[in-house]
Scaffold this motif. Structure first.
Motif, PDB file in Angstrom:
ATOM      1  N   LYS A  33       1.005  -1.063  -0.113  1.00  0.00           N
ATOM      2  CA  LYS A  33       0.114   0.451   0.229  1.00  0.00           C
ATOM      3  C   LYS A  33       0.861   1.022   0.316  1.00  0.00           C
ATOM      4  O   LYS A  33       1.713   1.150   1.012  1.00  0.00           O
ATOM      5  CB  LYS A  33      -0.377  -0.525   1.155  1.00  0.00           C
ATOM      6  N   HIS A  34       0.093   2.265  -0.732  1.00  0.00           N
ATOM      7  CA  HIS A  34       1.587   3.089  -0.661  1.00  0.00           C
ATOM      8  C   HIS A  34       1.519   4.180   0.077  1.00  0.00           C
ATOM      9  O   HIS A  34       3.126   4.501   0.595  1.00  0.00           O
ATOM     10  CB  HIS A  34       0.794   4.412  -1.999  1.00  0.00           C
ATOM     11  N   GLU A  35       0.851   3.967   1.033  1.00  0.00           N
ATOM     12  CA  GLU A  35       1.157   4.860   2.182  1.00  0.00           C
ATOM     13  C   GLU A  35       1.967   4.412   3.075  1.00  0.00           C
ATOM     14  O   GLU A  35       3.060   4.629   3.481  1.00  0.00           O
ATOM     15  CB  GLU A  35      -0.224   5.632   2.846  1.00  0.00           C
ATOM     16  N   LEU A  36       2.075   2.990   3.312  1.00  0.00           N
ATOM     17  CA  LEU A  36       2.692   1.870   4.322  1.00  0.00           C
ATOM     18  C   LEU A  36       4.529   2.536   3.140  1.00  0.00           C
ATOM     19  O   LEU A  36       5.236   2.415   4.065  1.00  0.00           O
ATOM     20  CB  LEU A  36       2.367   0.733   4.295  1.00  0.00           C
ATOM     21  N   VAL A  37       4.292   2.084   2.295  1.00  0.00           N
ATOM     22  CA  VAL A  37       5.906   2.438   0.773  1.00  0.00           C
ATOM     23  C   VAL A  37       6.206   3.802   1.460  1.00  0.00           C
ATOM     24  O   VAL A  37       7.306   3.972   1.677  1.00  0.00           O
ATOM     25  CB  VAL A  37       5.397   1.696  -0.495  1.00  0.00           C
ATOM     26  N   ARG A  38       5.337   4.394   1.766  1.00  0.00           N
ATOM     27  CA  ARG A  38       5.878   5.854   1.859  1.00  0.00           C
ATOM     28  C   ARG A  38       7.227   5.620   3.190  1.00  0.00           C
ATOM     29  O   ARG A  38       7.742   6.612   3.312  1.00  0.00           O
ATOM     30  CB  ARG A  38       5.175   7.304   1.610  1.00  0.00           C
ATOM     31  N   VAL A  39       5.924   5.512   4.659  1.00  0.00           N
ATOM     32  CA  VAL A  39       6.488   5.265   5.649  1.00  0.00           C
ATOM     33  C   VAL A  39       8.206   4.338   5.714  1.00  0.00           C
ATOM     34  O   VAL A  39       9.184   5.443   6.526  1.00  0.00           O
ATOM     35  CB  VAL A  39       5.716   5.132   7.035  1.00  0.00           C
ATOM     36  N   ARG A  40       7.657   3.711   5.298  1.00  0.00           N
ATOM     37  CA  ARG A  40       8.785   2.840   5.125  1.00  0.00           C
ATOM     38  C   ARG A  40      10.002   3.603   4.859  1.00  0.00           C
ATOM     39  O   ARG A  40      11.163   3.183   5.230  1.00  0.00           O
ATOM     40  CB  ARG A  40       8.431   1.434   4.739  1.00  0.00           C
ATOM     41  N   CYS A  41      10.167   4.043   3.505  1.00  0.00           N
ATOM     42  CA  CYS A  41      11.002   4.592   2.633  1.00  0.00           C
ATOM     43  C   CYS A  41      11.129   5.855   3.435  1.00  0.00           C
ATOM     44  O   CYS A  41      12.574   5.925   3.674  1.00  0.00           O
ATOM     45  CB  CYS A  41      10.502   5.192   1.599  1.00  0.00           C
ATOM     46  N   MET A  42      11.053   6.540   4.738  1.00  0.00           N
ATOM     47  CA  MET A  42      11.065   7.117   6.186  1.00  0.00           C
ATOM     48  C   MET A  42      11.992   7.035   6.584  1.00  0.00           C
ATOM     49  O   MET A  42      13.389   7.357   6.847  1.00  0.00           O
ATOM     50  CB  MET A  42      10.000   8.039   6.051  1.00  0.00           C
ATOM     51  N   ALA A  43      11.433   5.621   6.890  1.00  0.00           N
ATOM     52  CA  ALA A  43      12.077   4.644   7.655  1.00  0.00           C
ATOM     53  C   ALA A  43      13.522   3.984   7.959  1.00  0.00           C
ATOM     54  O   ALA A  43      14.631   4.649   8.338  1.00  0.00           O
ATOM     55  CB  ALA A  43      11.045   3.530   8.419  1.00  0.00           C
ATOM     56  N   TYR A  44      13.584   4.232   6.553  1.00  0.00           N
ATOM     57  CA  TYR A  44      14.954   3.659   6.167  1.00  0.00           C
ATOM     58  C   TYR A  44      16.236   4.106   6.016  1.00  0.00           C
ATOM     59  O   TYR A  44      16.896   4.367   6.272  1.00  0.00           O
ATOM     60  CB  TYR A  44      14.984   2.673   4.858  1.00  0.00           C
ATOM     61  N   ASN A  45      15.742   5.436   5.618  1.00  0.00           N
ATOM     62  CA  ASN A  45      16.438   6.695   4.761  1.00  0.00           C
ATOM     63  C   ASN A  45      17.030   7.364   6.177  1.00  0.00           C
ATOM     64  O   ASN A  45      17.796   7.100   6.333  1.00  0.00           O
ATOM     65  CB  ASN A  45      15.824   7.959   4.636  1.00  0.00           C
ATOM     66  N   ILE A  46      15.942   7.475   7.049  1.00  0.00           N
ATOM     67  CA  ILE A  46      16.031   7.690   8.789  1.00  0.00           C
ATOM     68  C   ILE A  46      17.091   7.188   9.177  1.00  0.00           C
ATOM     69  O   ILE A  46      18.668   7.647  10.253  1.00  0.00           O
ATOM     70  CB  ILE A  46      15.539   7.902   9.606  1.00  0.00           C
ATOM     71  N   LEU A  47      16.948   5.981   9.358  1.00  0.00           N
ATOM     72  CA  LEU A  47      17.569   5.000  10.308  1.00  0.00           C
ATOM     73  C   LEU A  47      19.244   4.576   9.752  1.00  0.00           C
ATOM     74  O   LEU A  47      20.487   4.315  10.081  1.00  0.00           O
ATOM     75  CB  LEU A  47      17.150   3.315  10.186  1.00  0.00           C
ATOM     76  N   TYR A  48      18.920   4.453   8.192  1.00  0.00           N
ATOM     77  CA  TYR A  48      20.538   4.396   7.257  1.00  0.00           C
ATOM     78  C   TYR A  48      21.340   5.973   7.120  1.00  0.00           C
ATOM     79  O   TYR A  48      22.458   5.358   8.222  1.00  0.00           O
ATOM     80  CB  TYR A  48      20.710   4.145   5.708  1.00  0.00           C
ATOM     81  N   TYR A  49      21.102   7.372   7.119  1.00  0.00           N
ATOM     82  CA  TYR A  49      21.655   8.384   6.975  1.00  0.00           C
ATOM     83  C   TYR A  49      21.777   9.006   7.916  1.00  0.00           C
ATOM     84  O   TYR A  49      22.512   9.629   8.691  1.00  0.00           O
ATOM     85  CB  TYR A  49      21.390   9.131   6.004  1.00  0.00           C
ATOM     86  N   LYS A  50      20.519   8.789   8.994  1.00  0.00           N
ATOM     87  CA  LYS A  50      21.288   9.547  10.421  1.00  0.00           C
ATOM     88  C   LYS A  50      21.024   8.624  12.264  1.00  0.00           C
ATOM     89  O   LYS A  50      22.314   9.244  12.789  1.00  0.00           O
ATOM     90  CB  LYS A  50      19.704  10.175  10.958  1.00  0.00           C
ATOM     91  N   TYR A  51      20.718   7.417  12.081  1.00  0.00           N
ATOM     92  CA  TYR A  51      21.426   6.834  12.883  1.00  0.00           C
ATOM     93  C   TYR A  51      22.392   6.218  12.694  1.00  0.00           C
ATOM     94  O   TYR A  51      22.994   4.814  12.921  1.00  0.00           O
ATOM     95  CB  TYR A  51      20.280   6.137  13.929  1.00  0.00           C
ATOM     96  N   GLY A  52      23.176   5.728  11.078  1.00  0.00           N
ATOM     97  CA  GLY A  52      24.061   5.192  11.009  1.00  0.00           C
ATOM     98  C   GLY A  52      23.985   2.962  11.107  1.00  0.00           C
ATOM     99  O   GLY A  52      24.228   2.463  11.249  1.00  0.00           O
ATOM    100  N   ALA A  53      22.623   2.784  11.357  1.00  0.00           N
ATOM    101  CA  ALA A  53      21.933   1.477  10.996  1.00  0.00           C
ATOM    102  C   ALA A  53      22.601   0.879   9.577  1.00  0.00           C
ATOM    103  O   ALA A  53      22.645   1.250   8.621  1.00  0.00           O
ATOM    104  CB  ALA A  53      20.608   1.033  10.969  1.00  0.00           C
ATOM    105  N   SER A  54      23.118  -0.310   9.445  1.00  0.00           N
ATOM    106  CA  SER A  54      23.888  -1.224   7.810  1.00  0.00           C
ATOM    107  C   SER A  54      22.441  -1.772   7.464  1.00  0.00           C
ATOM    108  O   SER A  54      21.273  -1.343   8.140  1.00  0.00           O
ATOM    109  CB  SER A  54      24.690  -2.061   8.898  1.00  0.00           C
TER     110      SER A  54
END
Length: 149
Positions: A33-54
């Motif tokens: 679902k579009h709304e869930l994909v968007r939130v997942r993308c936000m989460a992936y980006n924040i975790l990867y770039y802001k918090y250094g998660a692999s």
């Protein structure tokens, strides 16, 4: 036993879901679902770039393969470049996760701009910031936390 860092990543995932009014179970589901994909993308980006998660750590948190996370990061970049609503939603989410409070639109724009290193030209970066600021202006959001008199 989970490491403290993994616990932090889980808490951030939960916070992002809450900010965007999404049930965590739905966020972890396989639905596209579009709304869930968007939130997942936000989460992936924040975790990867802001918090250094692999990529593999993020994959484990969301029950996905690391290649899916890479695709989500690419989708995030595409949405930032083409979808003004997503820009606004991401700016709001990223700001609340990082600071726990509202910040000025300029500080939000700078913070988000720093996270989108993939834009190759200054023109694309400027256009992104302009879209972000326009989206805040169009919603009449008082991002400067100034009281009206």
């Amino acid at each position: 036993m989970k490491s403290n860092r993994t616990g932090t990543f889980e808490a951030i995932k939960n916070q992002i879901a809450e900010i965007n009014n999404v049930d965590v179970d739905n966020l972890l589901s396989k639905t596209r679902k579009h709304e869930l994909v968007r939130v997942r993308c936000m989460a992936y980006n924040i975790l990867y770039y802001k918090y250094g998660a692999s990529l593999s750590q993020i994959g484990r948190i969301f029950g996905r393969h690391h290649a899916t996370i890479i695709h989500g990061l690419e989708t995030h970049k595409s949405l930032l470049a083409t979808d003004e609503t997503y820009v606004s939603e991401y700016g709001h989410t990223e700001s609340l996760v990082q600071n726990g409070q509202q910040t000025s639109s300029r500080n939000r724009a700078i913070s988000i701009l720093e996270s989108i290193e993939s834009f190759t030209t200054i023109g694309k970066k400027i256009m992104f910031v302009e879209k972000l600021l326009e989206s805040f202006d169009n919603k009449s959001i008082n991002c400067d936390n100034e009281s009206e008199t």
